[in-house]
Design an enzyme around this catalytic site. Structure first.
Site, mmCIF file in Angstrom:
data_model
loop_
_atom_site.group_PDB
_atom_site.id
_atom_site.type_symbol
_atom_site.label_atom_id
_atom_site.label_comp_id
_atom_site.label_asym_id
_atom_site.label_seq_id
_atom_site.Cartn_x
_atom_site.Cartn_y
_atom_site.Cartn_z
ATOM 1 N N ASP A 1 0.831 -1.202 0.000
ATOM 2 C CA ASP A 1 0.000 0.000 0.000
ATOM 3 C C ASP A 1 0.873 1.264 0.000
ATOM 4 O OD1 ASP A 1 -2.346 1.425 0.024
ATOM 5 O OD2 ASP A 1 -2.575 1.355 2.200
ATOM 6 N N SER B 1 -6.983 -5.777 -6.182
ATOM 7 C CA SER B 1 -8.098 -6.408 -5.485
ATOM 8 C C SER B 1 -9.372 -6.365 -6.320
ATOM 9 C CB SER B 1 -8.348 -5.708 -4.140
ATOM 10 O OG SER B 1 -9.030 -4.482 -4.334
ATOM 11 N N GLU C 1 0.695 -13.634 12.090
ATOM 12 C CA GLU C 1 1.130 -12.433 12.776
ATOM 13 C C GLU C 1 1.027 -11.268 11.797
ATOM 14 O OE1 GLU C 1 2.243 -12.169 16.060
ATOM 15 O OE2 GLU C 1 1.498 -14.228 16.210
ATOM 16 N N GLU D 1 -11.921 -5.007 -5.435
ATOM 17 C CA GLU D 1 -12.497 -3.679 -5.218
ATOM 18 C C GLU D 1 -11.779 -2.593 -6.022
ATOM 19 O OE1 GLU D 1 -13.825 -6.450 -2.602
ATOM 20 O OE2 GLU D 1 -11.719 -5.798 -2.526
ATOM 21 N N ASN D 2 -10.590 -2.891 -6.534
ATOM 22 C CA ASN D 2 -9.822 -1.868 -7.244
ATOM 23 C C ASN D 2 -10.437 -1.470 -8.587
ATOM 24 O OD1 ASN D 2 -6.565 -3.011 -6.077
ATOM 25 N ND2 ASN D 2 -7.930 -1.458 -5.236
#
Length: 242
Positions: free
Chosen positions: A20, A65, A207, A67-68
């Site tokens: 990102d 993604s 993690e 959504e992109n």
């Protein structure tokens, strides 16, 4: 939960990254967002090359993604062109470096030329084993689980499975990542602290590390530091120490 307890471990075998910050990186420099995406694509090579020396066998990166598609037509078209260029430019280097490439996500909506390049790169690198690079392209965690459930339902309809056969292990075999281990560590760059529909099923016990660095500035040195810090974490998988 099986109560599996693991308190001492080496570094992560599988690292997943939400890359990102490309757009903000470009805007800080007064450049268009695609300039940031180009810089981010170059950074991928550095991180892939850093994996073997840090003991990372599997690297999964979130490239685009589901959504992109909501972004501007100009940015989406530019990204698709960048993906084609990346595959064509990096194919030889990935092959020579022993990197095996896989793509996960729904390919139906992608343009045929890009899908052909993806297929060719997977085949070209299929015998490599130095590092396994998985690129999530038109990928969404909910979409993946939905598609897996549809395939599983079809197998039940065909009589190949019964409802009693359906458990977490069975569903995992229908996921895009069925040949991969679950990620030990998920990294997100740019200071955002959310998972954005990435590897929802697979990261149940991963993690997480959220770093402020924008992706184009995320160096191999910083990657190595995050990977080394992983060894200091205590992973209990729902159990208790002792």
């Amino acid at each position: 939960m099986d109560g599996h307890l693991e308190t001492d471990q080496d570094g992560p075998r599988h690292v997943a990254i939400i890359m990102d910050g490309n757009g903000r990186w470009a805007q800080q420099r007064g450049r268009p967002r695609l300039f940031g995406h180009q810089a981010g694509a170059k950074r991928v090579r550095d991180i892939v090359e850093a994996c073997p020396e840090n003991g990372v066998k599997y690297l999964t990166i979130f490239a685009f993604s589901t959504e992109n598609w909501k972004r501007t037509q100009t940015e989406v078209a530019g990204l698709m062109k960048l993906f084609r260029m990346y595959i064509q430019r990096e194919a030889r280097a990935l092959l020579q470096a022993g990197v095996r490439v896989r793509f996960i996500g729904d390919r139906v909506k992608l343009e045929p030329k890009l899908v052909t390049l993806m297929d060719e790169l997977e085949l070209l690198t299929s015998n490599n084993d130095e590092c396994h690079l998985t690129i999530a392209l038109n990928y969404g965690g909910r979409d993946e689980v939905t598609r897996a459930a549809q395939r599983l339902a079809y197998e039940v309809e065909q009589g190949n499975l019964t409802h009693k056969d359906v458990d977490a292990e069975t569903l995992s075999r229908f996921l895009d990542t069925r040949v991969l281990p679950d990620p030990d560590l998920v990294i997100r760059t740019s200071g955002e602290a959310r998972i954005s529909n990435f590897l929802l099923w697979q990261s149940a016990y991963s993690e997480y590390e959220f770093v402020d660095t924008l992706w184009p500035d995320f160096t191999a040195e910083e990657f190595g530091k995050v990977v080394r810090n992983y060894a200091n974490r205590e992973r209990r998988y729902g159990g208790i120490k002792g």
